[in-house]
Design an enzyme around this catalytic site. Structure first.
Site, PDB file in Angstrom:
ATOM      1  CE  LYS A   5      39.541  16.916  44.384  1.00 33.38           C
ATOM      2  NZ  LYS A   5      38.665  16.216  43.427  1.00 33.38           N
ATOM      3  CE  LYS A  46      45.904  24.096  42.832  1.00 30.92           C
ATOM      4  NZ  LYS A  46      45.152  24.118  41.551  1.00 30.92           N
ATOM      5  CG  LEU A 101      49.983  28.291  39.852  1.00 30.10           C
ATOM      6  CD1 LEU A 101      48.914  27.838  40.829  1.00 30.10           C
ATOM      7  CD2 LEU A 101      49.691  27.789  38.459  1.00 30.10           C
ATOM      8  CD  GLU A 102      48.606  35.173  34.769  1.00 30.51           C
ATOM      9  OE1 GLU A 102      48.675  34.144  34.050  1.00 30.51           O
ATOM     10  OE2 GLU A 102      47.995  36.197  34.440  1.00 30.51           O
ATOM     11  CE1 TYR A 103      47.255  39.459  43.283  1.00 30.47           C
ATOM     12  CE2 TYR A 103      46.361  37.355  44.039  1.00 30.47           C
ATOM     13  CZ  TYR A 103      46.358  38.741  44.069  1.00 30.47           C
ATOM     14  OH  TYR A 103      45.460  39.385  44.872  1.00 30.47           O
ATOM     15  CB  ALA A 104      43.966  35.595  39.023  1.00 25.86           C
ATOM     16  CG  ASP A 135      36.953  20.504  36.231  1.00 29.17           C
ATOM     17  OD1 ASP A 135      37.527  20.221  37.277  1.00 29.17           O
ATOM     18  OD2 ASP A 135      35.709  20.446  36.092  1.00 29.17           O
ATOM     19  CG  ASP A 151      41.099  23.550  34.913  1.00 23.86           C
ATOM     20  OD1 ASP A 151      40.993  24.494  34.115  1.00 23.86           O
ATOM     21  OD2 ASP A 151      41.224  22.371  34.568  1.00 23.86           O
TER      22      ASP A 151
HETATM   23  C1  LIG Z   1      36.210  33.853  47.541  1.00 26.00           C
HETATM   24  S1  LIG Z   1      37.532  33.979  46.426  1.00 26.00           S
HETATM   25  O1  LIG Z   1      37.263  34.749  45.289  1.00 26.00           O
HETATM   26  O2  LIG Z   1      38.668  34.376  47.189  1.00 26.00           O
HETATM   27  N1  LIG Z   1      37.781  32.489  45.882  1.00 26.00           N
HETATM   28  C2  LIG Z   1      38.506  31.660  46.786  1.00 26.00           C
HETATM   29  C3  LIG Z   1      39.531  30.970  46.018  1.00 26.00           C
HETATM   30  C4  LIG Z   1      39.453  29.589  45.970  1.00 26.00           C
HETATM   31  C5  LIG Z   1      40.438  28.924  45.283  1.00 26.00           C
HETATM   32  C6  LIG Z   1      41.480  29.584  44.622  1.00 26.00           C
HETATM   33  C7  LIG Z   1      41.534  30.970  44.660  1.00 26.00           C
HETATM   34  C8  LIG Z   1      42.554  31.730  43.966  1.00 26.00           C
HETATM   35  C9  LIG Z   1      43.530  31.111  43.193  1.00 26.00           C
HETATM   36  N2  LIG Z   1      44.424  31.920  42.543  1.00 26.00           N
HETATM   37  C10 LIG Z   1      45.451  31.606  41.701  1.00 26.00           C
HETATM   38 CL1  LIG Z   1      45.885  30.034  41.254  1.00 26.00          CL
HETATM   39  C11 LIG Z   1      46.038  32.772  41.286  1.00 26.00           C
HETATM   40  N3  LIG Z   1      45.392  33.812  41.873  1.00 26.00           N
HETATM   41  C12 LIG Z   1      44.396  33.265  42.636  1.00 26.00           C
HETATM   42  C13 LIG Z   1      43.408  33.859  43.457  1.00 26.00           C
HETATM   43  N4  LIG Z   1      43.380  35.225  43.563  1.00 26.00           N
HETATM   44  C14 LIG Z   1      42.544  35.992  44.349  1.00 26.00           C
HETATM   45  C15 LIG Z   1      42.588  37.369  44.189  1.00 26.00           C
HETATM   46  C16 LIG Z   1      41.748  38.199  44.941  1.00 26.00           C
HETATM   47  C17 LIG Z   1      40.851  37.649  45.844  1.00 26.00           C
HETATM   48  N5  LIG Z   1      39.978  38.454  46.552  1.00 26.00           N
HETATM   49  C18 LIG Z   1      39.218  37.918  47.671  1.00 26.00           C
HETATM   50  C19 LIG Z   1      37.827  38.528  47.752  1.00 26.00           C
HETATM   51  O3  LIG Z   1      37.894  39.953  47.629  1.00 26.00           O
HETATM   52  C20 LIG Z   1      38.476  40.340  46.367  1.00 26.00           C
HETATM   53  C21 LIG Z   1      39.918  39.873  46.264  1.00 26.00           C
HETATM   54  C22 LIG Z   1      40.822  36.255  45.994  1.00 26.00           C
HETATM   55  C23 LIG Z   1      41.657  35.443  45.266  1.00 26.00           C
HETATM   56  N6  LIG Z   1      42.516  33.076  44.106  1.00 26.00           N
HETATM   57  C24 LIG Z   1      40.549  31.670  45.361  1.00 26.00           C
END
Ligand SMILES: CS(=O)(=O)NCc1cccc(-c2cn3c(Cl)cnc3c(Nc3ccc(N4CCOCC4)cc3)n2)c1
Length: 270
Positions: free
Chosen positions: A23, A42, A90-93, A138, A156
């Site tokens: 947002k 972010k 931020l930590e990468y997920a 949240d 969040d």
């Molecule tokens: C469709 S989605 O799964 O991509 N969701 C969209 C979306 C919206 C808002 C915040 C994030 C987000 C925030 N992150 C933060 Cl904060 C740390 N790591 C991530 C983080 N990591 C992340 C890691 C891998 C992937 N994908 C994409 C789809 O295919 C598998 C790997 C996406 C996001 N994503 C992702």
């Protein structure tokens, strides 16, 4: 011991792909140039934050988040800003959002073992937060991320990060997860998290939220009447736990320490 605070700036990082939209700005994959350490960056726009009048909330959330240390809470390593934007390091997920993982399931839902594993992880994170009088995180699939080996992380900071494809957006986020006391505008306590835990447990097992309806005030009505139906395939133990969390009176919801040792959790997470 805390390391001396290094000040960061944008050119300390190589910026990678867009991970998701928010947002107040977007989340990018990024790598710190000297260490090659991979993070999520972010980016929040000061103007949007100003216009939505949430500066104090952003400051408070950053202050809280940067001091939290828990395996199921996403780390906020540091932050910096320029005159236009605030940047959160931020930590990468690596496995994305729980929302997306749920969509990727063949039946759009998880089995009981996987669901119980997520609920147990979330419960331990909530215990840690409640001990520090931090509430209302949240909880919903859009705000939960999956780290290495698919470990759940609460991600969040009090404002939601919108999935590109999540249809469940209203002005302030999906109403599906709101407990009755918040729908009625009453002050909320830690027990809102117990209600949201019950909503999440239902959604992981069933594939949609318990009070979902295309029309908002339908959802409000169902929430206030605690009107939900469990499909046949849900086990008695799971149904019991959900029925102890989706309780109108916040004081009568099953406390977190009892959720942790509920038979359904113990049966599926040994
Ligand atoms: C469709 S989605 O799964 O991509 N969701 C969209 C979306 C919206 C808002 C915040 C994030 C987000 C925030 N992150 C933060 Cl904060 C740390 N790591 C991530 C983080 N990591 C992340 C890691 C891998 C992937 N994908 C994409 C789809 O295919 C598998 C790997 C996406 C996001 N994503 C992702």
């Amino acid at each position: 011991p805390q390391k001396p605070k290094k000040t960061w700036e944008l050119n300390n990082f190589d910026i990678g792909r867009l991970l998701g939209r928010g947002k107040f700005g977007n989340v990018y994959l990024a790598r710190e140039k000297e260490s090659q350490f991979v993070v999520a960056l972010k980016v929040l726009f000061k103007r949007q934050i100003g216009e939505s009048n949430v500066e104090h909330q952003v400051r408070r959330e950053i202050e809280i988040q940067s001091h939290l240390r828990h395996p199921h809470i996403l780390r906020l390593y540091a932050y910096f800003h320029d005159d236009v934007r605030i940047y959160l390091i931020l930590e990468y997920a690596p496995q994305g959002t729980l929302f997306n993982a749920l969509q990727a399931q063949p039946l759009k839902r998880f089995d009981e073992r996987q669901s119980a594993t997520y609920i147990q992880a979330l419960c331990s994170a909530l215990l840690y937060l409640h001990e520090r009088d931090i509430i209302h995180r949240d909880i919903k699939p859009e705000n939960l991320l999956l780290g290495h080996k698919g470990v759940l992380k609460i991600a969040d900071f009090g404002w939601s990060v919108h999935e590109p494809n999540s249809m469940r957006m209203t002005l302030c986020g999906t109403v599906d997860y709101l407990p009755p006391e918040m729908v009625q505008g009453k002050p909320h306590t830690k027990n809102v998290d117990l209600w949201s835990l019950g909503v999440l447990c239902f959604e992981l097992l069933v594939g949609h939220a318990p009070f979902y309806s295309k029309v908002y005030d339908e959802t409000y009505k169902k929430i206030l009447k605690v009107d939900y139906k469990l499909p046949e395939h849900i086990s008695k133990a799971a149904a019991h736990l959900i029925s102890k969390l989706l309780v109108l009176n916040p004081q009568h919801r099953l406390p977190l320490d009892q959720v942790m040792v509920h038979p359904w959790i113990l049966a599926h997470t040994q």
